[in-house]
Design a protein around this motif. Sequence first.
Motif: not given
Length: 419
Positions: A31-47, A409-415
């Motif tokens: 909820l805090l770290i993932a949304p601040s990271l760039p959107t991965p190529t094969n994933g989505i932006a975490a919110t 956890a970050i990877r899952f949140s980015q799909d």
Amino acid sequence: MIPNKELLKNGLFFGIAMWLSSRLIIVIAMLLIAPSLPTPTNGIAATFSWNVFSAWDSIWYQIIATFGYGYTNEYGQSAVAFFPLFPLLIHLIMRLGLPYEVAGVLLNNLAFLAALIVLYFWVEEKYGTNAARWATATLAWCPYSVYGTVIYTEGLFLLFTTAALRAFDKQQYLSVALWGALSTATRSPGMALIPAFLFVSWKERRGIKAYLASLAVGLGVSIYSLYCQLKFGDALAFIHAQKGWRSSAGFDWQGWWYNLMLVVIGPVNPQSGQIREPLHPLLFTICIISGFLLWRFRHKLTSIKLICSFSLLNLILWLLGGDPYIKILLVFGGIYFLWISRKKIPLAAVIYGFCSFLLILNIGNTLSVERYAYGIVSLSVGFGLLLARYPRWGYAIIGFFAILIATFAIRFSQDLWLA
């Protein structure tokens, strides 16, 4: 009021503490770290929303909980492949007015907390407080415990299988039937309890009640099979629907060989059929030789230096091999560890573990096998006994787990695919 020292010895408090601390890392990462990271190529932006807890199989559970089951007997993917208890309970919670994401997260997390507490008291009853603490810590901090927080069945499955194994160990056969049937209504690997209980019932001459309770474990899947027959005209629809995910069953030699090559010679080389990146296999070879030398001359090093050295090698191997390294380590390392622990943990847990690994190795591919291996609670019992003897190693392992659990956890949140 319970004194502080007594509070620390309290099993309920320890289970909650392990659950809360490990879940806190996951929630911060998602909820805090993932949304601040760039959107991965094969994933989505975490919110910063409940949506980060729902991905992959979670979508199927949402469909079932919201609209019910559907089935096509062709090769397409169908909701009927997913067992009913988890989405049914989510549906009941949703009727209280909660949205799907909240209901799913609440159910899985509370079930996972209950699983940790049941495991603690089971291991404490048989082996003492130290073993119970390490077994609980291992289950809570293993990186795949991320699936005990997101909308998946891991929490519920671990609760029911652990409760069933504990009840069988205590010869409480009504409880065995209840918890076992609930496990097979949650996930098909719960069926591994049946041969384990039948074998131990025969070997220990437990009597007719033990046999009946062992067979009653299959009630969950039997009732679901009856439902499939009545609704779709196919009692084995949940098996036939697996064609949407895998074309055949059996041991996937090619898949496991490919994973091994990814670890040994790197991600690019197996695709090209030749070694184009000599640095990767060179570093892997250096790590293996270094590990052998460390073990060979371990008596000449202090325990702290030995632990730090092996921890560093393990970290390097993970950075080299990535997910395939963890996959091979957890599955084949888990089988070996279960074998060497077979005389120390309850026999039913041992047989259940081997039957579960047999199912895992014969599903037809290597997808998600590490997550299925994590769901074998027998491994946590064995690790509890081992780390109670070598706590310094335990602290190093939990530290490594903490790094992995945050990244997972970050990877899952980015799909991004995890397991």
